[in-house]
Motif scaffolding. Structure first.
Motif, PDB file in Angstrom:
ATOM      1  N   PRO A 187     -67.527 -39.084  -8.151  1.00  0.00           N
ATOM      2  CA  PRO A 187     -68.324 -39.832  -7.177  1.00  0.00           C
ATOM      3  C   PRO A 187     -68.434 -41.321  -7.500  1.00  0.00           C
ATOM      4  O   PRO A 187     -68.491 -42.154  -6.593  1.00  0.00           O
ATOM      5  N   ALA A 188     -68.455 -41.666  -8.789  1.00  0.00           N
ATOM      6  CA  ALA A 188     -68.532 -43.073  -9.180  1.00  0.00           C
ATOM      7  C   ALA A 188     -67.264 -43.816  -8.786  1.00  0.00           C
ATOM      8  O   ALA A 188     -67.318 -44.946  -8.273  1.00  0.00           O
ATOM      9  N   ILE A 189     -66.125 -43.193  -9.022  1.00  0.00           N
ATOM     10  CA  ILE A 189     -64.854 -43.827  -8.658  1.00  0.00           C
ATOM     11  C   ILE A 189     -64.743 -43.965  -7.143  1.00  0.00           C
ATOM     12  O   ILE A 189     -64.291 -44.984  -6.623  1.00  0.00           O
ATOM     13  N   GLN A 190     -65.198 -42.946  -6.423  1.00  0.00           N
ATOM     14  CA  GLN A 190     -65.204 -43.002  -4.958  1.00  0.00           C
ATOM     15  C   GLN A 190     -66.080 -44.164  -4.477  1.00  0.00           C
ATOM     16  O   GLN A 190     -65.700 -44.918  -3.572  1.00  0.00           O
ATOM     17  N   ALA A 191     -67.250 -44.318  -5.104  1.00  0.00           N
ATOM     18  CA  ALA A 191     -68.165 -45.391  -4.711  1.00  0.00           C
ATOM     19  C   ALA A 191     -67.597 -46.767  -5.050  1.00  0.00           C
ATOM     20  O   ALA A 191     -67.778 -47.728  -4.288  1.00  0.00           O
ATOM     21  N   ARG A 192     -66.914 -46.877  -6.167  1.00  0.00           N
ATOM     22  CA  ARG A 192     -66.305 -48.143  -6.576  1.00  0.00           C
ATOM     23  C   ARG A 192     -65.195 -48.572  -5.625  1.00  0.00           C
ATOM     24  O   ARG A 192     -65.108 -49.720  -5.217  1.00  0.00           O
ATOM     25  N   MET A 193     -64.323 -47.613  -5.324  1.00  0.00           N
ATOM     26  CA  MET A 193     -63.044 -47.927  -4.690  1.00  0.00           C
ATOM     27  C   MET A 193     -62.983 -47.594  -3.200  1.00  0.00           C
ATOM     28  O   MET A 193     -62.052 -48.008  -2.503  1.00  0.00           O
ATOM     29  N   GLY A 194     -63.947 -46.825  -2.730  1.00  0.00           N
ATOM     30  CA  GLY A 194     -63.934 -46.449  -1.325  1.00  0.00           C
ATOM     31  C   GLY A 194     -62.899 -45.393  -0.998  1.00  0.00           C
ATOM     32  O   GLY A 194     -62.573 -45.158   0.169  1.00  0.00           O
ATOM     33  N   LYS A 195     -62.371 -44.719  -2.026  1.00  0.00           N
ATOM     34  CA  LYS A 195     -61.402 -43.648  -1.821  1.00  0.00           C
ATOM     35  C   LYS A 195     -61.386 -42.743  -3.042  1.00  0.00           C
ATOM     36  O   LYS A 195     -61.903 -43.099  -4.108  1.00  0.00           O
ATOM     37  N   SER A 196     -60.780 -41.575  -2.869  1.00  0.00           N
ATOM     38  CA  SER A 196     -60.721 -40.586  -3.943  1.00  0.00           C
ATOM     39  C   SER A 196     -59.885 -41.095  -5.111  1.00  0.00           C
ATOM     40  O   SER A 196     -58.936 -41.868  -4.932  1.00  0.00           O
ATOM     41  N   TYR A 197     -60.238 -40.628  -6.307  1.00  0.00           N
ATOM     42  CA  TYR A 197     -59.443 -40.960  -7.501  1.00  0.00           C
ATOM     43  C   TYR A 197     -57.986 -40.560  -7.331  1.00  0.00           C
ATOM     44  O   TYR A 197     -57.091 -41.177  -7.906  1.00  0.00           O
ATOM     45  N   LYS A 198     -57.726 -39.530  -6.516  1.00  0.00           N
ATOM     46  CA  LYS A 198     -56.363 -39.049  -6.301  1.00  0.00           C
ATOM     47  C   LYS A 198     -55.492 -40.089  -5.597  1.00  0.00           C
ATOM     48  O   LYS A 198     -54.267 -40.064  -5.711  1.00  0.00           O
ATOM     49  N   ILE A 200     -55.667 -43.372  -6.038  1.00  0.00           N
ATOM     50  CA  ILE A 200     -55.630 -44.642  -6.772  1.00  0.00           C
ATOM     51  C   ILE A 200     -54.475 -44.644  -7.775  1.00  0.00           C
ATOM     52  O   ILE A 200     -54.374 -43.746  -8.622  1.00  0.00           O
ATOM     53  N   SER A 201     -53.617 -45.622  -7.695  1.00  0.00           N
ATOM     54  CA  SER A 201     -52.489 -45.753  -8.611  1.00  0.00           C
ATOM     55  C   SER A 201     -52.983 -45.892 -10.047  1.00  0.00           C
ATOM     56  O   SER A 201     -53.998 -46.546 -10.311  1.00  0.00           O
ATOM     57  N   MET A 202     -52.263 -45.297 -10.973  1.00  0.00           N
ATOM     58  CA  MET A 202     -52.615 -45.421 -12.384  1.00  0.00           C
ATOM     59  C   MET A 202     -52.381 -46.831 -12.907  1.00  0.00           C
ATOM     60  O   MET A 202     -52.782 -47.156 -14.022  1.00  0.00           O
ATOM     61  N   PHE A 203     -51.750 -47.687 -12.105  1.00  0.00           N
ATOM     62  CA  PHE A 203     -51.579 -49.093 -12.479  1.00  0.00           C
ATOM     63  C   PHE A 203     -52.798 -49.928 -12.074  1.00  0.00           C
ATOM     64  O   PHE A 203     -52.906 -51.091 -12.456  1.00  0.00           O
ATOM     65  N   ASP A 204     -53.722 -49.338 -11.324  1.00  0.00           N
ATOM     66  CA  ASP A 204     -54.909 -50.074 -10.891  1.00  0.00           C
ATOM     67  C   ASP A 204     -55.799 -50.385 -12.099  1.00  0.00           C
ATOM     68  O   ASP A 204     -56.026 -49.512 -12.951  1.00  0.00           O
ATOM     69  N   TRP A 207     -58.642 -48.086 -13.914  1.00  0.00           N
ATOM     70  CA  TRP A 207     -58.441 -47.059 -14.938  1.00  0.00           C
ATOM     71  C   TRP A 207     -58.617 -47.617 -16.349  1.00  0.00           C
ATOM     72  O   TRP A 207     -58.967 -46.881 -17.280  1.00  0.00           O
ATOM     73  N   ASP A 208     -58.385 -48.921 -16.523  1.00  0.00           N
ATOM     74  CA  ASP A 208     -58.670 -49.548 -17.817  1.00  0.00           C
ATOM     75  C   ASP A 208     -60.176 -49.629 -18.043  1.00  0.00           C
ATOM     76  O   ASP A 208     -60.664 -49.444 -19.165  1.00  0.00           O
ATOM     77  N   ILE A 209     -60.915 -49.886 -16.967  1.00  0.00           N
ATOM     78  CA  ILE A 209     -62.375 -49.938 -17.053  1.00  0.00           C
ATOM     79  C   ILE A 209     -62.928 -48.547 -17.373  1.00  0.00           C
ATOM     80  O   ILE A 209     -63.795 -48.386 -18.246  1.00  0.00           O
ATOM     81  N   VAL A 210     -62.415 -47.538 -16.684  1.00  0.00           N
ATOM     82  CA  VAL A 210     -62.850 -46.161 -16.935  1.00  0.00           C
ATOM     83  C   VAL A 210     -62.538 -45.768 -18.379  1.00  0.00           C
ATOM     84  O   VAL A 210     -63.377 -45.171 -19.074  1.00  0.00           O
ATOM     85  N   ALA A 211     -61.356 -46.121 -18.860  1.00  0.00           N
ATOM     86  CA  ALA A 211     -60.967 -45.794 -20.235  1.00  0.00           C
ATOM     87  C   ALA A 211     -61.888 -46.481 -21.248  1.00  0.00           C
ATOM     88  O   ALA A 211     -62.193 -45.910 -22.309  1.00  0.00           O
ATOM     89  N   TYR A 212     -62.323 -47.675 -20.927  1.00  0.00           N
ATOM     90  CA  TYR A 212     -63.235 -48.427 -21.794  1.00  0.00           C
ATOM     91  C   TYR A 212     -64.536 -47.645 -22.002  1.00  0.00           C
ATOM     92  O   TYR A 212     -65.053 -47.554 -23.132  1.00  0.00           O
ATOM     93  N   GLY A 234     -60.752 -32.443 -17.561  1.00  0.00           N
ATOM     94  CA  GLY A 234     -61.298 -32.758 -16.242  1.00  0.00           C
ATOM     95  C   GLY A 234     -60.263 -33.407 -15.351  1.00  0.00           C
ATOM     96  O   GLY A 234     -59.180 -33.819 -15.786  1.00  0.00           O
ATOM     97  N   LYS A 235     -60.603 -33.525 -14.084  1.00  0.00           N
ATOM     98  CA  LYS A 235     -59.633 -33.928 -13.072  1.00  0.00           C
ATOM     99  C   LYS A 235     -59.146 -35.367 -13.210  1.00  0.00           C
ATOM    100  O   LYS A 235     -58.025 -35.683 -12.809  1.00  0.00           O
ATOM    101  N   ILE A 236     -59.945 -36.269 -13.773  1.00  0.00           N
ATOM    102  CA  ILE A 236     -59.504 -37.669 -13.837  1.00  0.00           C
ATOM    103  C   ILE A 236     -58.724 -37.973 -15.116  1.00  0.00           C
ATOM    104  O   ILE A 236     -58.233 -39.087 -15.295  1.00  0.00           O
ATOM    105  N   ILE A 237     -58.589 -36.975 -16.000  1.00  0.00           N
ATOM    106  CA  ILE A 237     -57.865 -37.200 -17.245  1.00  0.00           C
ATOM    107  C   ILE A 237     -56.415 -36.739 -17.089  1.00  0.00           C
ATOM    108  O   ILE A 237     -56.141 -35.626 -16.646  1.00  0.00           O
ATOM    109  N   ASN A 238     -55.485 -37.618 -17.450  1.00  0.00           N
ATOM    110  CA  ASN A 238     -54.062 -37.282 -17.467  1.00  0.00           C
ATOM    111  C   ASN A 238     -53.422 -38.013 -18.641  1.00  0.00           C
ATOM    112  O   ASN A 238     -54.106 -38.710 -19.401  1.00  0.00           O
ATOM    113  N   GLU A 239     -52.117 -37.853 -18.798  1.00  0.00           N
ATOM    114  CA  GLU A 239     -51.434 -38.442 -19.954  1.00  0.00           C
ATOM    115  C   GLU A 239     -51.533 -39.966 -19.973  1.00  0.00           C
ATOM    116  O   GLU A 239     -51.637 -40.581 -21.034  1.00  0.00           O
ATOM    117  N   VAL A 240     -51.494 -40.589 -18.803  1.00  0.00           N
ATOM    118  CA  VAL A 240     -51.595 -42.053 -18.737  1.00  0.00           C
ATOM    119  C   VAL A 240     -52.992 -42.509 -19.146  1.00  0.00           C
ATOM    120  O   VAL A 240     -53.158 -43.425 -19.971  1.00  0.00           O
TER     121      VAL A 240
END
Length: 297
Positions: A187-198, A200-204, A207-212, A234-240
């Motif tokens: 929900p936080a990512i949706q609120a930030r970006m106005g769209k689902s985490y799915k 959002i490009s991993m180059f955005d 994702w560096d902010i989330v990783a921080y 969890g769903k937002i965690i992947n190899e990148v």
């Protein structure tokens, strides 16, 4: 001899049975609808397995884990319609009449990781398992036991240091605003970006902010519990994303404590969350059965 597993999460319940060596023999997915219909389906499933001696139950929260509480085994306040203040454990015991363990869905997956490491002859006796999805949950194992007397760890509600490029977003947690969950959950990512985490490009850069923020959670888990391994799921965690988390961990922690190779220390789950929860629940059911058998003798 068989043992059972029941894991209630988001929109369905996974029921399974396995043997004493924690081999999964059968499983089924049941839609999470009303308590009455869902419990009816669960009971009907286990009626097919008369050899089940105990069942491990895990659930979405918040749930009451304090065994001395009159509401032990209850799902407390939840947004899921009809499930608030529901006696999940008591209702299951009333119909199935076998010993049952009870814990959170994240705890069961954490215990599954612990048990699986033993089954693979590479025991990890201390670990922190943190999931990032609709919320942020954690299960922490130390020497084979859960950490937390009054409940499971609430690492999702730590207050992380804000990223210098993320000082405006107020977060979405109704209690604390910009706690970890309020900053990195779905929900936080949706609120930030106005769209689902799915979407959002991993180059955005988000994702560096989330990783921080996630790296700060792993640092706190490291300093407070000193685990051998930290598992991020969890769903937002992947190899990148996990590579980004390791990089932030290394930068922020600055070698304060030697945790070894970060690729070994901070990892993704060894199996799917569902499989780990089954492994964990079957093992907890087995433990419950033999504990009660010994006590009764």
């Amino acid at each position: 001899m068989l043992f059972g597993s029941i894991e209630a999460r988001d929109d369905e319940v996974t029921c399974a049975v396995g043997d004493g060596q924690i081999n999964i023999k059968d499983k089924i997915e049941i839609p999470l609808t009303t308590p009455e219909q869902t419990l009816k389906s669960i009971v009907e499933y286990f009626k097919n397995f008369n050899e089940v001696k105990a069942i491990g139950v895990s659930s979405f929260g918040p749930i009451e884990l304090r065994t001395y509480s009159p509401k032990y085994g209850y799902i407390i306040d939840t947004s899921r319609k009809g499930w608030s203040n529901f006696n999940l454990l008591g209702t299951l015991q009333n119909y199935l009449h076998v010993p049952m363990s009870f814990t959170t869905d994240v705890n069961s997956a954490a215990y599954g990781e612990y048990i699986d490491s033993i089954l693979q002859d590479n025991p990890v006796l201390s670990l922190a398992y943190i999931t990032f999805g609709k919320g942020v949950g954690a299960g922490i194992i130390d020497n084979g036991e859960f950490i937390g007397y009054n409940g499971s760890p609430e690492i999702g509600h730590i207050i992380p240091k804000r990223h210098p490029d993320d000082l405006v977003f107020k977060g979405v947690c109704p209690y604390q605003g910009d706690c970890l969950e309020g900053l990195v959950s779905e929900p936080a990512i949706q609120a930030r970006m106005g769209k689902s985490y799915k979407e959002i490009s991993m180059f955005d850069p988000v994702w560096d902010i989330v990783a921080y923020y996630i790296a700060q959670a792993t640092i706190q888990a490291t300093l407070i519990t000193r685990p051998k391994k930290i598992i991020l799921g969890g769903k937002i965690i992947n190899e990148v994303e996990i590579k980004k988390v390791r990089a932030q961990f290394e930068k922020l922690f600055n070698g304060y404590i030697d945790v070894g190779n970060l690729e070994n220390y901070i990892q993704m789950p060894s199996h799917s969350n569902r499989k780990l929860a089954i492994i964990g629940n079957l093992s907890l059911a087995k433990k419950k059965f033999y504990t009660e058998e010994t006590f009764n003798d």
